[in-house]
Structures are given as C-alpha cells and as structure tokens.
Design a protein around this motif. Structure first.
Motif, PDB file in Angstrom:
ATOM      1  N   ALA A  48       0.829  -1.202   0.000  1.00 51.95           N
ATOM      2  CA  ALA A  48       0.000   0.000   0.000  1.00 51.95           C
ATOM      3  C   ALA A  48       0.864   1.252   0.000  1.00 51.95           C
ATOM      4  O   ALA A  48       0.588   2.214  -0.740  1.00 51.95           O
ATOM      5  CB  ALA A  48      -0.932  -0.003   1.203  1.00 51.95           C
ATOM      6  N   HIS A  49       1.916   1.250   0.807  1.00 53.56           N
ATOM      7  CA  HIS A  49       2.823   2.406   0.858  1.00 53.56           C
ATOM      8  C   HIS A  49       3.498   2.618  -0.487  1.00 53.56           C
ATOM      9  O   HIS A  49       3.601   3.757  -0.972  1.00 53.56           O
ATOM     10  CB  HIS A  49       3.866   2.202   1.949  1.00 53.56           C
ATOM     11  CG  HIS A  49       4.875   3.303   2.026  1.00 53.56           C
ATOM     12  ND1 HIS A  49       6.075   3.262   1.332  1.00 53.56           N
ATOM     13  CD2 HIS A  49       4.858   4.498   2.678  1.00 53.56           C
ATOM     14  CE1 HIS A  49       6.753   4.367   1.558  1.00 53.56           C
ATOM     15  NE2 HIS A  49       6.038   5.129   2.375  1.00 53.56           N
TER      16      HIS A  49
ATOM     17  N   VAL B 152       0.879   4.068  -3.038  1.00 54.09           N
ATOM     18  CA  VAL B 152       0.549   5.474  -2.777  1.00 54.09           C
ATOM     19  C   VAL B 152       1.746   6.365  -3.080  1.00 54.09           C
ATOM     20  O   VAL B 152       1.610   7.435  -3.695  1.00 54.09           O
ATOM     21  CB  VAL B 152       0.086   5.659  -1.321  1.00 54.09           C
ATOM     22  CG1 VAL B 152      -0.069   7.136  -0.985  1.00 54.09           C
ATOM     23  CG2 VAL B 152      -1.236   4.917  -1.084  1.00 54.09           C
TER      24      VAL B 152
ATOM     25  N   ILE C  97      -2.821   5.558  -6.131  1.00 55.58           N
ATOM     26  CA  ILE C  97      -3.047   6.121  -4.796  1.00 55.58           C
ATOM     27  C   ILE C  97      -4.314   5.554  -4.166  1.00 55.58           C
ATOM     28  O   ILE C  97      -4.295   5.076  -3.023  1.00 55.58           O
ATOM     29  CB  ILE C  97      -3.128   7.654  -4.875  1.00 55.58           C
ATOM     30  CG1 ILE C  97      -1.769   8.237  -5.272  1.00 55.58           C
ATOM     31  CG2 ILE C  97      -3.590   8.251  -3.539  1.00 55.58           C
ATOM     32  CD1 ILE C  97      -1.794   9.724  -5.563  1.00 55.58           C
ATOM     33  N   THR C  98      -5.412   5.585  -4.900  1.00 58.75           N
ATOM     34  CA  THR C  98      -6.670   5.085  -4.333  1.00 58.75           C
ATOM     35  C   THR C  98      -6.617   3.574  -4.126  1.00 58.75           C
ATOM     36  O   THR C  98      -7.177   3.053  -3.154  1.00 58.75           O
ATOM     37  CB  THR C  98      -7.862   5.457  -5.231  1.00 58.75           C
ATOM     38  OG1 THR C  98      -7.630   4.976  -6.564  1.00 58.75           O
ATOM     39  CG2 THR C  98      -8.073   6.965  -5.271  1.00 58.75           C
TER      40      THR C  98
ATOM     41  N   LEU D 227      -4.811   3.005  -0.932  1.00 64.67           N
ATOM     42  CA  LEU D 227      -5.636   3.380   0.216  1.00 64.67           C
ATOM     43  C   LEU D 227      -6.645   2.285   0.572  1.00 64.67           C
ATOM     44  O   LEU D 227      -6.798   1.927   1.745  1.00 64.67           O
ATOM     45  CB  LEU D 227      -6.376   4.690  -0.069  1.00 64.67           C
ATOM     46  CG  LEU D 227      -5.528   5.957  -0.059  1.00 64.67           C
ATOM     47  CD1 LEU D 227      -6.377   7.154  -0.474  1.00 64.67           C
ATOM     48  CD2 LEU D 227      -4.920   6.202   1.329  1.00 64.67           C
TER      49      LEU D 227
ATOM     50  N   CYS E   8      -5.474  -0.829   2.601  1.00 63.84           N
ATOM     51  CA  CYS E   8      -5.376  -0.726   4.057  1.00 63.84           C
ATOM     52  C   CYS E   8      -6.688  -0.358   4.731  1.00 63.84           C
ATOM     53  O   CYS E   8      -6.938  -0.770   5.865  1.00 63.84           O
ATOM     54  CB  CYS E   8      -4.303   0.305   4.437  1.00 63.84           C
ATOM     55  SG  CYS E   8      -2.619  -0.318   4.265  1.00 63.84           S
ATOM     56  N   LEU E   9      -7.530   0.404   4.054  1.00 57.33           N
ATOM     57  CA  LEU E   9      -8.762   0.865   4.693  1.00 57.33           C
ATOM     58  C   LEU E   9      -9.869  -0.188   4.673  1.00 57.33           C
ATOM     59  O   LEU E   9     -10.613  -0.327   5.654  1.00 57.33           O
ATOM     60  CB  LEU E   9      -9.261   2.137   4.010  1.00 57.33           C
ATOM     61  CG  LEU E   9      -8.434   3.400   4.237  1.00 57.33           C
ATOM     62  CD1 LEU E   9      -9.024   4.569   3.449  1.00 57.33           C
ATOM     63  CD2 LEU E   9      -8.368   3.748   5.719  1.00 57.33           C
TER      64      LEU E   9
ATOM     65  N   ALA F 104     -13.081   5.572  -2.961  1.00 66.36           N
ATOM     66  CA  ALA F 104     -11.766   5.209  -3.485  1.00 66.36           C
ATOM     67  C   ALA F 104     -11.839   3.985  -4.389  1.00 66.36           C
ATOM     68  O   ALA F 104     -11.128   3.898  -5.395  1.00 66.36           O
ATOM     69  CB  ALA F 104     -10.799   4.955  -2.333  1.00 66.36           C
TER      70      ALA F 104
END
Length: 229
Positions: free
Chosen positions: A33-34, A37, A70-71, A74, A77-78, A105
C-alpha cells in the motif's frame, strides 16, 4: 444459563483472534500500500519519465493511472478495517466514515483502471486486459451495492457486498503475493517479462475469482444455517 459464561469466553476469544488476524493482514499489506501510494504521488508531482512506461505527467491518462495507484493503495489498508467488530460496535461513526471513503476510493480505482485499459490495454495483452477489466467492473459494482444496501439498512445484504468489496480491495496485493510465492518456489516457471507465460495467464484470473468463489460458498452456508435455526 451454565453455558452463558462459556459462550462469552468463546466470543471474546474469537474477537481477540480476529483482531490479531486483522493486524497481521494490515502489516503484511502495508508495504504494498505504501509503495502504491508513494509511486502514485511521485507520478503526480515529479518527473519519472522516461523511467516508467507512461505519458507526460500532465496527460489525462497519466493523472488517472497515478490516481489509480493512490486510491488502490488506500483501499488495501482501509477496506480490511471494515472487518473490525470493535470499530463497528464502539465507533459506528468511524465505521461509516471509513466505509464511505472506501466506496469512493474503490470506484475511483475501478474507473481510472478501466479508462487506462480502454485507451492503452495492458502489458500482458488481451487476456490480461479482459481479466483486469472484469476485476475493475466487479469492484465498482461491489462498492456501489455496498453503499446502496447500507442506505437501505439491509444489513445482511450490506455485509455480503462489503465482504466482496474487501476481497476485491485486497486482490491487487494478493496478485503480488502470488508472484512472490511462485517465484520463491519455482524461480518463475511459466512467467515472462511480458506477462504472457502460462502462469501469467492463469494468474490474471486467479488473484480474485477463486477468493470470490470461496466467499460465495461461505455466505451461502451461513445463509442456509440461519434459515435452519
């Protein structure tokens, strides 16, 4: 009545194990994820060309694909946070806020990915393009249906669609996990730099469809068990 303390202990143990499992999942997915993004943000704000295969940063499709990264990062993790029974029970407003963000997202991820595929295809050719397009379409459908069921207060339907959305949100990470395991075990047999090998052709479907099928079996069994009680 004698069974009540035992049931409470079992419920508490399930909650603890669930929290531990969720934490492990988030820690495992966090590096991907990092990376997603970070690459997406650098793509929007820095000159990464010609090191990577995209047009100039001001081109609309480049903006779309970096926003997609990016989305996508996100939601990786979300979305799993929506599985937390603690958040749902003790912070319902937070659960709803994260849910809305995940839906937004996920729709953005799906639509930007589909736009890129429609304009440029994928590196792996027609097989990859078709599989990834279906993946994006399913993600958009799951996100919208999750929101629709929540607004209708159809809790069982909302839960089912939310679980499908979580699976799809994690699938991009699972795609990388599959490759990591395969390369560790075989050194990359059946995979090519152009993603046209036998393993590559299987993988473009295997990173999400089997997980969705397994979830459907679980949901059907749970539904049948509820009808029998």
């Amino acid at each position: 009545m004698a069974d009540l303390p035992r049931r409470r202990r079992a419920r508490a143990l399930r909650g603890i194990l669930g929290a531990i499992g969720l934490a492990i999942l988030l820690l495992a997915a966090a590096p991907f994820a990092h990376y997603a993004v970070d690459l997406g943000w650098r793509g929007l704000t820095q000159d990464l060309w010609p090191a990577i295969r995209f047009d100039a940063p001001e081109a609309p499709l480049s903006v779309a694909v970096f926003a997609h990264m990016i989305t996508g990062g996100l939601i990786t993790c979300l979305a799993p946070l929506q599985l937390s029974a603690t958040i749902r029970a003790r912070a319902p407003a937070l659960h709803r806020a994260i849910g809305r963000l995940v839906v937004l997202a996920a729709c953005a991820t799906a639509l930007t990915g589909l736009a890129w595929i429609a304009a440029n295809g994928t590196i792996g050719g027609a097989d990859m393009s078709l599989a990834f397009a279906l993946y994006g379409a399913l993600m958009a459908v799951a996100a919208l249906q999750t929101l629709r069921a929540a607004r209708a207060r159809a809790l069982a339907r909302h839960r089912a669609w939310a679980l499908r959305l979580v699976v799809l949100a994690m699938a991009s990470w699972l795609y990388r996990v599959h490759y990591g395991i395969w390369f560790a075990l075989t050194g990359g047999v059946g995979s090519t730099a152009a993603f046209t090998g036998l393993f590559d052709k299987i993988q473009v479907w295997a990173f999400y469809l089997p997980y969705l099928a397994l979830l459907e079996l679980i949901l059907r069994r749970q539904s049948g068990a509820r009808r029998q009680t």
